[in-house]
Scaffold this motif. Sequence first.
Motif, short mmCIF file in Angstrom:
data_model
loop_
_atom_site.label_atom_id
_atom_site.label_comp_id
_atom_site.label_asym_id
_atom_site.label_seq_id
_atom_site.Cartn_x
_atom_site.Cartn_y
_atom_site.Cartn_z
N PHE A 58 1.55 11.84 5.30
CA PHE A 58 2.58 11.26 4.44
C PHE A 58 3.30 10.12 5.15
O PHE A 58 3.45 9.02 4.60
CB PHE A 58 3.58 12.35 4.04
CG PHE A 58 4.83 11.85 3.38
CD1 PHE A 58 4.86 11.56 2.03
CD2 PHE A 58 6.00 11.68 4.12
CE1 PHE A 58 6.02 11.10 1.42
CE2 PHE A 58 7.16 11.22 3.52
CZ PHE A 58 7.17 10.93 2.17
N LEU A 59 3.73 10.34 6.38
CA LEU A 59 4.45 9.31 7.13
C LEU A 59 3.55 8.12 7.42
O LEU A 59 3.98 6.97 7.38
CB LEU A 59 4.99 9.91 8.44
CG LEU A 59 6.02 11.02 8.28
CD1 LEU A 59 6.37 11.62 9.64
CD2 LEU A 59 7.27 10.51 7.58
N HIS A 60 2.28 8.40 7.70
CA HIS A 60 1.31 7.34 7.99
C HIS A 60 1.05 6.50 6.74
O HIS A 60 1.05 5.26 6.78
CB HIS A 60 0.01 7.96 8.49
CG HIS A 60 -0.88 7.02 9.23
ND1 HIS A 60 -1.80 6.22 8.57
CD2 HIS A 60 -1.02 6.74 10.55
CE1 HIS A 60 -2.47 5.50 9.46
NE2 HIS A 60 -2.02 5.78 10.67
N ALA A 61 0.85 7.17 5.60
CA ALA A 61 0.52 6.46 4.36
C ALA A 61 1.71 5.69 3.81
O ALA A 61 1.57 4.55 3.34
CB ALA A 61 0.01 7.45 3.32
N GLU A 62 2.90 6.30 3.86
CA GLU A 62 4.09 5.64 3.32
C GLU A 62 4.41 4.36 4.11
O GLU A 62 4.97 3.41 3.56
CB GLU A 62 5.29 6.58 3.35
CG GLU A 62 5.19 7.77 2.41
CD GLU A 62 5.28 7.40 0.94
OE1 GLU A 62 6.25 6.72 0.56
OE2 GLU A 62 4.37 7.78 0.18
N ASP A 66 -1.15 -1.49 3.68
CA ASP A 66 -2.37 -1.63 2.90
C ASP A 66 -2.48 -0.59 1.78
O ASP A 66 -3.37 -0.68 0.94
CB ASP A 66 -3.60 -1.51 3.80
CG ASP A 66 -3.72 -2.69 4.77
OD1 ASP A 66 -3.32 -3.81 4.39
OD2 ASP A 66 -4.18 -2.49 5.90
N VAL A 67 -1.59 0.40 1.78
CA VAL A 67 -1.63 1.46 0.78
C VAL A 67 -0.71 1.12 -0.38
O VAL A 67 0.48 0.87 -0.18
CB VAL A 67 -1.21 2.81 1.40
CG1 VAL A 67 -1.00 3.86 0.32
CG2 VAL A 67 -2.27 3.28 2.40
N GLU A 68 -1.26 1.12 -1.57
CA GLU A 68 -0.48 0.84 -2.78
C GLU A 68 0.15 2.11 -3.33
O GLU A 68 1.33 2.15 -3.67
CB GLU A 68 -1.38 0.22 -3.85
CG GLU A 68 -0.67 -0.09 -5.16
CD GLU A 68 0.37 -1.19 -5.04
OE1 GLU A 68 1.31 -1.21 -5.85
OE2 GLU A 68 0.23 -2.04 -4.13
N SER A 69 -0.65 3.18 -3.43
CA SER A 69 -0.14 4.44 -3.97
C SER A 69 -0.96 5.61 -3.43
O SER A 69 -2.09 5.43 -2.96
CB SER A 69 -0.17 4.44 -5.50
OG SER A 69 -1.50 4.33 -5.97
N THR A 95 -4.96 4.80 -3.21
CA THR A 95 -5.35 3.51 -3.78
C THR A 95 -4.81 2.41 -2.88
O THR A 95 -3.61 2.36 -2.60
CB THR A 95 -4.79 3.32 -5.20
OG1 THR A 95 -5.27 4.37 -6.04
CG2 THR A 95 -5.22 1.97 -5.78
N LEU A 96 -5.70 1.55 -2.39
CA LEU A 96 -5.30 0.48 -1.49
C LEU A 96 -4.83 -0.75 -2.28
O LEU A 96 -5.01 -0.82 -3.49
CB LEU A 96 -6.47 0.10 -0.58
CG LEU A 96 -7.05 1.24 0.27
CD1 LEU A 96 -8.21 0.74 1.12
CD2 LEU A 96 -5.97 1.88 1.14
N LYS A 97 -4.22 -1.69 -1.59
CA LYS A 97 -3.67 -2.87 -2.25
C LYS A 97 -4.74 -3.67 -3.00
O LYS A 97 -4.44 -4.31 -4.01
CB LYS A 97 -2.99 -3.78 -1.21
CG LYS A 97 -1.65 -3.26 -0.72
CD LYS A 97 -0.58 -3.40 -1.79
CE LYS A 97 0.77 -2.89 -1.33
NZ LYS A 97 1.35 -3.69 -0.24
N ALA A 209 9.40 -3.64 3.96
CA ALA A 209 8.62 -3.64 5.20
C ALA A 209 7.37 -2.78 5.07
O ALA A 209 6.26 -3.21 5.41
CB ALA A 209 9.50 -3.15 6.35
N PHE A 210 7.54 -1.57 4.55
CA PHE A 210 6.40 -0.65 4.47
C PHE A 210 5.47 -0.98 3.32
O PHE A 210 4.34 -0.50 3.28
CB PHE A 210 6.89 0.79 4.37
CG PHE A 210 7.42 1.34 5.68
CD1 PHE A 210 7.20 0.68 6.87
CD2 PHE A 210 8.13 2.53 5.71
CE1 PHE A 210 7.68 1.17 8.07
CE2 PHE A 210 8.60 3.05 6.92
CZ PHE A 210 8.38 2.37 8.10
N ALA A 211 5.94 -1.82 2.39
CA ALA A 211 5.05 -2.28 1.33
C ALA A 211 4.26 -3.51 1.74
O ALA A 211 3.39 -3.98 1.01
CB ALA A 211 5.87 -2.60 0.08
N GLY A 212 4.57 -4.06 2.94
CA GLY A 212 3.85 -5.22 3.43
C GLY A 212 4.43 -6.54 2.95
O GLY A 212 3.83 -7.60 3.17
#
Length: 236
Positions: A58-62, A66-69, A95-97, A209-212
Amino acid sequence: MSTPSPNGSGARLGTQLRGKLAAGYKKRGKTKGDLVLHHSFKCRADVPLAAEMQLLHFLHAESDPDVESVVYEPSAEVTRLAGSANAKLVHAAVTLKDGTRVWRRLIQQLPDTVERVEELVAMVGKGALAEIARVETIDRDLLTANPVRLRNALRATSWIAAAKHWPLIDHKLQILKVVRARTSTFEEVINLGEGAQRALFGAAVLELAFAGSLGHDLFELPLTAVSVFHPTMKEA
């Protein structure tokens, strides 16, 4: 007398929380692993995490730009597309960006020796699984390779969760205008607001930041007042 819920649903807060955690309790079974509820800004929902590996992922993905959802409880999707026999093999659907859809397995240590995994891998990209690009197997060493990132992600998701009921679009637009003009510190960003607004600016910049949408140093240094936010490499 029961206490009404703040959202007007009529159900007490404890009842609502038990409902959200019911699937997690069932999945955890009789083990003694922790069961925690975290808010995910990448799926705009509170998600129950039934084990340490789920929390680490969870912490890695959030925090992954590159991770959208993410679907952190993908058993319904896996059952529908690949059958109930494979439901326990997949621990997250990402789902990636760029639109790529990936199923992820979380294991303590490589190699992955669980039966049926090779069969599932062979199924992806075909038939009902045509939209699933691949099955990724992620072990604990990969998820814990950057402790600073994990600690900052835990703190950042707490900031974001505290602001989940507030629309942050105006805060984000103001932050983007400022940071794209000049590199700014966390303190400078939160000082764009006054009083409680400071916390909302903090949550907004961490989401960006975490959304890129912004560059940052949160994978290298602890989150502090002097943490840096700057335009992304594409914008620089």
